[in-house]
Scaffold this motif. Structure first.
Motif, PDB file in Angstrom:
ATOM      1  N   ASP A 117       0.852  -1.190   0.000  1.00  0.00           N
ATOM      2  CA  ASP A 117       0.000   0.000   0.000  1.00  0.00           C
ATOM      3  C   ASP A 117       0.893   1.247   0.000  1.00  0.00           C
ATOM      4  O   ASP A 117       1.265   1.750  -1.053  1.00  0.00           O
ATOM      5  N   LYS A 145      -1.676  -2.292  -4.523  1.00  0.00           N
ATOM      6  CA  LYS A 145      -2.650  -1.265  -4.925  1.00  0.00           C
ATOM      7  C   LYS A 145      -2.091  -0.438  -6.068  1.00  0.00           C
ATOM      8  O   LYS A 145      -0.899  -0.128  -6.084  1.00  0.00           O
ATOM      9  N   ASP A 161      -2.542  -6.801  -9.130  1.00  0.00           N
ATOM     10  CA  ASP A 161      -2.706  -5.356  -8.952  1.00  0.00           C
ATOM     11  C   ASP A 161      -4.191  -5.088  -8.780  1.00  0.00           C
ATOM     12  O   ASP A 161      -5.010  -5.598  -9.546  1.00  0.00           O
ATOM     13  N   ASP A 164      -7.392   1.081  -5.717  1.00  0.00           N
ATOM     14  CA  ASP A 164      -7.164   1.602  -4.372  1.00  0.00           C
ATOM     15  C   ASP A 164      -8.437   1.500  -3.529  1.00  0.00           C
ATOM     16  O   ASP A 164      -9.109   2.490  -3.268  1.00  0.00           O
TER      17      ASP A 164
END
Ligand code: 5GP
Ligand code: MG
Length: 192
Positions: A117, A145, A161, A164
Motif C-alpha cells: 500500500d 494497490k 494489482d 485503491d
C-alpha cells in the motif's frame, strides 16, 4: 448484500460488498508465483538457504499456501510490523514489533506480505534485514494497490494489482475480523 459465489453466514455477509478476487483465482495465481520463485531459485548459480520472512498477521494464509508449492529446503522466520491498527486509516509509520530473524547472513531472504500500500512495511523490513548481510533479499506480495506509493516500491513478486480500495479476506482484516474469508473482498467500512 448477499454474495452468491460464497456461503458466508449472515454476520459475515452483512459487511461484504463484493468478491474482488475469488478463491479459485487466488489459488491459481499463488501456484504461478511459487513457480516463478522456484524457477528463479533454481536458476541462480549461488547456493544459499532460502529464508522466508512472512509479515504477521496478514500474510498467514498466503504464506501457508505459497510454501506448499515451494519444493525447496526453506526456513520460516516471521516478523511483526505494525502499520495499521485494524482500521482503514493508515498509521503514519511502520514499526517493527519484537525481533527480526538474525540468522540470515549469506542466506537468500524472501519477505512475504499480504498487500503493498504505502510501501513502508516492505521498505522497512528490507532495510533492516539488509544490515544482517543476507546473500539476497526479495519481496513477494499477494496484492498491490494501483497507487504511486505501492507501484514505486521495489517488489519482485506480485500476485494481483488491485484498485485503491480497502480489502479483507485471505488473511487481511478489518478490525481483526474477516481474515478467514477464502476470497479477497471489498467491505463497507466506517470511516468515522
Ligand atoms: P504499507 O506498509 O505498504 O502501507 O501497508 C502494508 C500493510 O497495511 C499490510 O500488510 C496490511 O496490514 C495493511 N493494509 C494496507 N492496505 C490494506 C487493505 O486494503 N486492507 C487491509 N485489511 N489491510 C491493508
Ligand atoms: Mg500487514
Amino acid at each position: 448484500m448477499t454474495i452468491s459465489t460464497t456461503s458466508y453466514t449472515k454476520d459475515m455477509d452483512v459487511d461484504i460488498t463484493k468478491v474482488l478476487i475469488s478463491r479459485e483465482k487466488i489459488a491459481k495465481r499463488v501456484e504461478e508465483l511459487a513457480a516463478e520463485i522456484s524457477a528463479d531459485l533454481s536458476n541462480t548459480k549461488t547456493d544459499g538457504e532460502l529464508v522466508l520472512v512472512p509479515i504477521l498477521t496478514g500474510s498467514i494464509i498466503f504464506v501457508a499456501d505459497l510454501i506448499r508449492h515451494l519444493p525447496h529446503k526453506i526456513r520460516i522466520e516471521v516478523a511483526t510490523v505494525e502499520s495499521y491498527k485494524g482500521q482503514t486509516k493508515k498509521a503514519k509509520q511502520a514499526q517493527i514489533i519484537g525481533s527480526l530473524p538474525r540468522d540470515v547472513e549469506g542466506k537468500r531472504v524472501l519477505i512475504v506480505d499480504d498487500i503493498l500500500d504505502s510501501g513502508e512495511t516492505i521498505r522497512l523490513i528490507r532495510s533492516e534485514l539488509k544490515k544482517r548481510n543476507p546473500m539476497s533479499i526479495n519481496a513477494c506480495v499477494l496484492l498491490r494497490k494501483e497507487i504511486p506509493s505501492a507501484m514505486n516500491t521495489p517488489c519482485e513478486y506480485i500476485g494481483f494489482d488491485i484498485p485503491d480500495v480497502f480489502v479483507v479476506g485471505y488473511g487481511l482484516d478489518y478490525q481483526s475480523y474477516y481474515r478467514n474469508l477464502p476470497d479477497v473482498c471489498t467491505i463497507k467500512v466506517d470511516e468515522t
